[in-house]
Design a protein around this motif. Sequence first.
Motif, short mmCIF file in Angstrom:
data_model
loop_
_atom_site.label_atom_id
_atom_site.label_comp_id
_atom_site.label_asym_id
_atom_site.label_seq_id
_atom_site.Cartn_x
_atom_site.Cartn_y
_atom_site.Cartn_z
N UNK A 18 -4.07 14.39 10.02
CA UNK A 18 -3.38 13.13 10.33
C UNK A 18 -4.38 12.02 10.63
N UNK A 19 -5.47 12.35 11.32
CA UNK A 19 -6.51 11.36 11.62
C UNK A 19 -7.09 10.80 10.33
N UNK A 20 -7.28 11.65 9.33
CA UNK A 20 -7.78 11.18 8.03
C UNK A 20 -6.75 10.28 7.35
N UNK A 21 -5.48 10.66 7.43
CA UNK A 21 -4.42 9.85 6.83
C UNK A 21 -4.33 8.48 7.50
N UNK A 22 -4.58 8.42 8.80
CA UNK A 22 -4.51 7.15 9.53
C UNK A 22 -5.54 6.15 9.01
N UNK A 23 -6.61 6.64 8.40
CA UNK A 23 -7.69 5.77 7.89
C UNK A 23 -7.43 5.27 6.48
N UNK A 24 -6.35 5.71 5.85
CA UNK A 24 -6.05 5.24 4.50
C UNK A 24 -5.75 3.75 4.52
N UNK A 69 -1.45 9.62 -2.12
CA UNK A 69 -2.62 10.28 -1.52
C UNK A 69 -2.19 11.40 -0.56
N UNK A 70 -1.22 11.11 0.28
CA UNK A 70 -0.72 12.10 1.24
C UNK A 70 -0.08 13.28 0.50
N UNK A 119 0.82 -1.22 0.00
CA UNK A 119 0.00 0.00 0.00
C UNK A 119 0.85 1.27 0.00
N UNK A 120 2.15 1.12 0.14
CA UNK A 120 3.04 2.27 0.36
C UNK A 120 2.93 3.32 -0.74
N UNK A 145 7.82 13.94 1.57
CA UNK A 145 7.18 12.63 1.71
C UNK A 145 8.09 11.58 1.08
N UNK A 146 8.62 10.67 1.90
CA UNK A 146 9.59 9.72 1.38
C UNK A 146 9.56 8.41 2.15
N UNK A 147 9.98 7.34 1.48
CA UNK A 147 10.08 6.02 2.07
C UNK A 147 11.41 5.88 2.79
N UNK A 148 11.38 5.20 3.92
CA UNK A 148 12.60 4.90 4.68
C UNK A 148 12.55 3.45 5.14
#
Length: 145
Positions: free
Chosen positions: A116-122, A80-81, A73-74, A90-93
């Motif tokens: 952030x609460x909305x992002x947590x629901x992705x 989306x973010x 899902x990454x 915004x980057x992968x680590x």
Amino acid sequence: EKLVLDAAQADIPAVSRPFAALGASIGVSEAEVLKVLKAYKKKGVIRRIGGSFETRKLGFSSTLAGMRVKPDSLVAVAKEISKLSGVTHCYERAGEMNLWFTLGLRGPMAEVNRKLAAFRKLPGVEKCYSFPVKKMFKIKTFFPV
């Protein structure tokens, strides 16, 4: 080229023709400054040219966020973010928290927390931690060429 790159890191004047002023300060034309900067941008050496602002004084709140996202899902979560204009870096680590980004929004920290609460629901987001700014440090990064 070295003069232009060093001067651009040190200070770009806040005037109507900043690259002409920068060039004048090091003895080259505006056209030469732009030529060098465009070439290095095209090469991917320069990522961004822009101002750094005291966001709190402009009425913004911000945080650094670290997420654990399921690997499959990454990419979708990051896309989306990244759509939100207040999201940068915004980057992968590697590691438990595999997606990091900064989020800055006009208004109180409650606005940031709401987003952030909305992002947590992705789909695929397992955890999301927020590390809001507690103390601002003025750090000036300079890479002499």
